[in-house]
Design a protein around this motif. Structure first.
Motif, PDB file in Angstrom:
ATOM      1  N   SER A 101      71.900 -18.034  60.643  1.00 48.21           N
ATOM      2  CA  SER A 101      72.413 -17.902  61.987  1.00 48.21           C
ATOM      3  C   SER A 101      71.708 -18.886  63.012  1.00 48.21           C
ATOM      4  O   SER A 101      70.462 -19.080  62.912  1.00 48.21           O
ATOM      5  CB  SER A 101      72.191 -16.492  62.731  1.00 48.21           C
ATOM      6  N   VAL A 102      72.297 -19.528  63.737  1.00 49.07           N
ATOM      7  CA  VAL A 102      71.963 -20.335  64.926  1.00 49.07           C
ATOM      8  C   VAL A 102      71.448 -19.500  65.831  1.00 49.07           C
ATOM      9  O   VAL A 102      70.544 -19.473  66.589  1.00 49.07           O
ATOM     10  CB  VAL A 102      72.902 -21.498  65.258  1.00 49.07           C
ATOM     11  N   HIS A 103      72.207 -18.570  66.416  1.00 49.30           N
ATOM     12  CA  HIS A 103      72.031 -17.566  67.378  1.00 49.30           C
ATOM     13  C   HIS A 103      71.711 -16.067  66.982  1.00 49.30           C
ATOM     14  O   HIS A 103      72.783 -15.405  66.200  1.00 49.30           O
ATOM     15  CB  HIS A 103      73.080 -17.573  68.472  1.00 49.30           C
ATOM     16  N   THR A 104      70.789 -15.430  67.150  1.00 43.55           N
ATOM     17  CA  THR A 104      70.468 -13.938  66.614  1.00 43.55           C
ATOM     18  C   THR A 104      70.737 -12.995  67.662  1.00 43.55           C
ATOM     19  O   THR A 104      70.705 -11.760  67.445  1.00 43.55           O
ATOM     20  CB  THR A 104      69.142 -14.182  66.222  1.00 43.55           C
ATOM     21  N   TYR A 105      70.616 -13.595  68.984  1.00 43.21           N
ATOM     22  CA  TYR A 105      70.537 -12.539  70.227  1.00 43.21           C
ATOM     23  C   TYR A 105      69.725 -11.379  70.033  1.00 43.21           C
ATOM     24  O   TYR A 105      69.783 -10.208  70.617  1.00 43.21           O
ATOM     25  CB  TYR A 105      71.981 -12.082  70.239  1.00 43.21           C
ATOM     26  N   HIS A 106      68.496 -11.616  69.410  1.00 45.68           N
ATOM     27  CA  HIS A 106      67.388 -10.725  69.362  1.00 45.68           C
ATOM     28  C   HIS A 106      67.819  -9.353  68.568  1.00 45.68           C
ATOM     29  O   HIS A 106      67.546  -8.325  69.074  1.00 45.68           O
ATOM     30  CB  HIS A 106      66.696 -10.621  70.881  1.00 45.68           C
ATOM     31  N   THR A 124      76.453 -11.225  64.618  1.00 48.33           N
ATOM     32  CA  THR A 124      75.514 -10.572  65.675  1.00 48.33           C
ATOM     33  C   THR A 124      76.087 -10.680  66.953  1.00 48.33           C
ATOM     34  O   THR A 124      77.253 -11.177  67.016  1.00 48.33           O
ATOM     35  CB  THR A 124      74.367 -11.480  65.522  1.00 48.33           C
ATOM     36  N   GLY A 174      77.126 -23.913  73.349  1.00 46.30           N
ATOM     37  CA  GLY A 174      76.609 -23.578  74.456  1.00 46.30           C
ATOM     38  C   GLY A 174      77.283 -23.817  75.900  1.00 46.30           C
ATOM     39  O   GLY A 174      77.034 -23.555  76.660  1.00 46.30           O
ATOM     40  N   GLU A 231      78.856 -13.562  67.827  1.00 43.98           N
ATOM     41  CA  GLU A 231      78.151 -14.729  67.666  1.00 43.98           C
ATOM     42  C   GLU A 231      78.715 -16.195  67.489  1.00 43.98           C
ATOM     43  O   GLU A 231      80.123 -15.895  67.127  1.00 43.98           O
ATOM     44  CB  GLU A 231      77.388 -14.312  66.093  1.00 43.98           C
ATOM     45  N   THR A 232      78.214 -17.193  67.781  1.00 39.03           N
ATOM     46  CA  THR A 232      78.747 -18.619  67.558  1.00 39.03           C
ATOM     47  C   THR A 232      78.228 -19.385  66.806  1.00 39.03           C
ATOM     48  O   THR A 232      77.093 -18.837  66.411  1.00 39.03           O
ATOM     49  CB  THR A 232      79.001 -19.197  69.023  1.00 39.03           C
ATOM     50  N   ASP A 233      78.814 -20.485  66.501  1.00 45.30           N
ATOM     51  CA  ASP A 233      78.114 -21.520  65.494  1.00 45.30           C
ATOM     52  C   ASP A 233      77.841 -21.006  64.407  1.00 45.30           C
ATOM     53  O   ASP A 233      76.586 -21.124  63.984  1.00 45.30           O
ATOM     54  CB  ASP A 233      77.052 -22.365  66.324  1.00 45.30           C
TER      55      ASP A 233
END
Length: 820
Positions: free
Chosen positions: A247-252, A287, A764, A789-791
């Motif tokens: 994943s590029v973005h996990t959002y914690h 996510t 973004g 989740e994106t990307d």
């Protein structure tokens, strides 16, 4: 005397020639493996004595050709078709000069693998096809859906939108009927569509003006999924695999998402038998975050409880499918099918709430608490379906079909909810569990008879449907001292919904010159019995007619106009009828209305289709009027809980325009686009007309992609799905956008394909894959921004062991094969 004798002999020889009748030569160009006709194949006729060209023509759409008014002589034929080897056939000489018509055996052509590679590059098949009552979309045209499910294919059609919560709408409505190869599915459409692998789909048909022979269920129409089948006298094996990159973005989020899957399909058609087997497994986690705010006003106390935190999904599904067909002889066909699908989804919402109470008269703070809420909602759907069909053809070209279908769906859920003190999260404030069971069993028996009459055909039939859906809903509250979970009767119930439906229909369709027409009437007698524990049974008897009509007129070459009308019904579900509140999570309850009535819909449309050499375009204007429209609306239960209630809200109407098409702009550039814009208005009242509703909005959506063929075997496709802001009965949903990019490369002469997908493109800046949903009333306001989740990057591999057969395969019947 010598000249007289010579002249006599000459006239004797010439007389038979002068008496010869003209010769007609007919035949059919077919694919050697499938036996299907090759449309518009080029056919040339040569004289055998000197190989001189006599005539040439194109076969019709079925591959049939006809040379007329030919002198008696020896001939041979030569046929050409892209992707096939040139084929030659000698024309047998007639037994006599009066033969008239020479009917040739099928002229079978062999697929040429060398040419097929070129076809892959230069031959652009249309992504969409317009028919009298539907739009047909080729699933393989949408690279971004490969490795996904039927939902990912539907995202590309102008009629269908999928929002951030996965809610599927057809022309703005969540009510529609799903068919798989023409067989109806009674389970929640979203459940089935999320189970069917995209790689197994040949076509998606959006039927917005169904005829009377179809079930009238689904207020916006029908979605028919046509799956791939094997070609005649051959076997086929297709294997696909998918994996996701980190994943590029996990959002914690608490856990990392997993994304992988595989599917395979094998088929055989030989002699009297056809067998198809397929299966798949898909893990597709995602996510995300959730940012919300809710406030209520009770008396003089204003309560606000904004929240922020994780909102993620763990989800996987697997399916198995089998079908077999036995053709005893051309007049008798028996077929059977089996489908098994399982889907699991766990939604995690770990949120921090800041609860503040304010006295509106003094402005003083009268209460404040901050707490952590962990809410996990698990849902499972285990669907099993089987069908058995018998087809009998008679000498007058009529057909009788007897069908039986059974379906079982185990729909279970478990919501766990725990509130912990902040900071530290060491002390439990509340712990609850909300298990539910909602099984559905259904069966149907059906008889259909078709007979040619005049220039058309008459279809009649009878159908009986039986559907039972039970519900067990529990709310368990933990005793924090003993740890024991105790049943809370106020939020617990048992329900049972029983539907019996008898229906008969008649429909006539035909063609007169440039006009295609179809008209029919369906009568239905339905009974509904709903019981909820501790309350009297509610019975509803309905007797209704459902007319339908479709027209299509060919104005000129490439121009067609069409019109249609259909009446439909949207039946109520167990959840919509259940009067007992179900505790969905910490801030909401959900309940229904046992007196709720079905929605009845009248739908009309008028459209134009333009087909040109390098593509096609269609435009449809439609109107829909919904009586007893059902909405899910909010009311205040207490200062921190909002009650969601299903209720009839009056009359709804929509006017819309739908447009779509595709064009091969150059040999290397193809464009597909579709859009839908409509005005939706509701007039009526909520809660026994205590709240007046009069609202409207204009909504539009766009689904488009463009494909670039950079080199032989390499193509790039960029796509976008956009849904505008829309007004609801008590609020609005914000816009929703999802761009994507796919790169596909083929190897081993096209048998192996690798696809790189970039889903939910954002970088973004696009605000992709997020949507804000808001509602408000006299004493409440809610707003929630769902950020997903994106990307996301995925790699798909596909291997086709029988590629030549698939390339030669022509589109099947618009009603799909007789299998499930």
């Amino acid at each position: 005397m010598k000249y007289f004798f010579t002249l006599t002999i000459f006239l004797f020889l010439l007389a038979p020639a002068g008496a010869q009748n003209p010769v007609t030569i007919t035949g059919k160009i077919t694919d050697q493996q499938t036996g299907q006709g090759l449309p518009y194949a080029a056919v040339a006729l040569y004289r055998s004595v000197d190989s001189a060209l006599v005539s040439g023509l194109l076969a019709d759409e079925k591959g049939i050709f006809r040379f007329e008014k030919l002198p008696l002589a020896a001939y041979f034929l030569e046929s050409q078709y892209m992707g096939y080897r040139k084929t030659r056939m000698a024309v047998p000489e007639p037994a006599s000069a009066d033969a008239g018509v020479i009917a040739l055996p099928d002229m079978a052509m062999h697929a040429d693998g060398r040419v097929l590679d070129a076809v892959e590059v230069t031959g652009n098949r249309d992504a969409v096809e317009s028919k009298i009552d539907r739009q047909v979309y080729r699933a393989g045209a949408f690279l971004g859906s490969q490795g996904g499910t039927a939902v990912d294919v539907l995202r590309n059609t102008p009629s269908v939108t999928v929002n951030s919560e996965g809610a599927i709408t057809l022309r703005g409505s969540t009510g529609f009927l799903v068919l798989v190869n023409g067989k109806p599915v009674q389970t929640d459409p979203a459940v089935v569509l999320n189970q069917i692998p995209a790689n197994s789909i040949e076509h998606v048909e959006i039927i917005t003006s169904p005829s009377a022979r179809y079930d009238p269920d689904g207020k916006s129409g029908i979605i028919n999924i046509t799956t791939r089948t094997v070609a005649k006298n051959s076997q086929s094996l297709i294997v696909n695999a998918q994996t996701g990159l980190p994943s590029v973005h996990t959002y914690h989020n608490l856990k990392k998402p997993l994304r992988y899957g595989a599917d395979a399909a094998w088929g055989m058609k030989a002699g009297k038998w056809e067998v198809n087997l397929s299966g798949n497994y898909l893990r597709n986690d995602i996510t995300g975050r959730r940012v919300g705010d809710v406030n209520t006003t009770i008396g003089n106390v204003f309560t606000s409880f904004p929240s922020d935190g994780e909102r993620s999904f763990k989800r996987y599904n697997y399916t198995a499918r089998a079908s077999v067909s036995f053709t005893a002889d051309p007049s008798n066909v028996i077929s059977a099918g089996f489908y098994k699908g399982y889907r699991f989804q766990s939604r995690r919402a770990d949120l921090v709430y800041n609860n503040t109470k304010t006295d509106l008269e003094t402005g003083r703070n009268v209460g404040r608490i901050t707490y952590f809420n962990s809410n996990i909602a698990e849902k499972t759907a285990d669907v099993t379906s089987a069908n058995l069909d018998y087809l009998r053809r008679f000498g007058n070209k009529s057909e009788l079909t007897l069908s039986g279908l059974v379906e079982s769906a185990e729909l279970d859920g478990l919501t766990t909810n725990i509130n912990l003190s902040e900071p530290g999260r060491m002390r439990t404030l509340q712990s609850t569990r909300n298990p539910s069971e909602n099984p559905l069993t259904a069966f149907r028996l059906q008889a259909d008879y078709v007979v040619p009459i005049g220039k058309g055909k008459l279809e009649t039939g009878y159908q009986y449907r039986n559907q039972v859906q039970k519900g067990v809903f529990q709310y368990l509250d933990q005793n924090l001292e003993t740890g024991e979970f105790l049943l809370v009767p106020q939020f617990s119930s048992r329900t049972r919904l029983l539907n019996h439906i008898h229906s008969v229909y008649g429909q006539y369709s035909g063609k007169s010159g440039k006009l295609d027409y179809s008209g029919g009437l369906r009568y239905e007698y339905a009974t509904r019995r709903f019981t909820a524990e501790g309350t009297p049974a509610r019975n509803l008897d309905l007797s209704n007619f459902f007319p339908s009509a479709q027209l299509q007129y060919q104005f000129s070459k490439g121009w067609r106009g069409k019109a249609g009308y259909t009446r439909r019904v949207q039946r109520t579900t167990n959840n919509e009828l259940n009067p007992f509140p179900e505790r969905e999570h910490s801030e909401t309850l959900e309940s229904g209305d046992p007196e709720i009535r079905p929605e009845f819909i009248g739908q009309a449309e008028l459209g134009m289709v333009k087909e040109f050499e390098k593509g096609s375009v269609f435009l449809t204007v439609y109107n829909q009027r919904i009586k007893n429209v059902v909405n899910r609306v909010n009311s205040v239960y207490n200062d921190t809980i909002v009650n969601r209630i299903y209720t009839n809200a009056g009359l709804a109407a929509s006017w819309g325009v739908e447009v779509g098409g595709n064009a091969n702009l150059t040999k290397w550039w193809q464009l597909y686009a579709g859009g839908n814009v409509y005005r939706y208005a509701i007039e009526g009242g909520l809660f026994r007309n205590t709240v007046v509703v009069n609202t409207s909005s204009v909504v539009y959506s766009v689904n488009a992609n463009t494909t670039f063929k950079l080199s032989p075997g390499l193509q790039v496709q960029w796509g976008i799905s956009y849904l505008s802001k829309r007004v609801t009965a008590q609020g609005e949903d914000s816009r929703f956008v999802n761009p994507s990019l796919s790169v596909k490369k083929t190897f081993l002469k096209g048998k192996l394909a690798a696809t790189l997908q970039w889903q939910n493109m954002d970088l973004g800046i696009a605000g992709a894959n997020q949507q804000r949903i808001s509602t408000w009333g006299r004493n409440f306001y809610t707003t929630t921004n769902y950020i997903q989740e994106t990307d996301i990057f995925l790699i798909n591999l596909s291997y086709n062991l029988n590629q030549l057969t698939k390339k030669a395969k022509l589109p099947a019947s618009e009603f799909g094969e007789r299998e499930f």
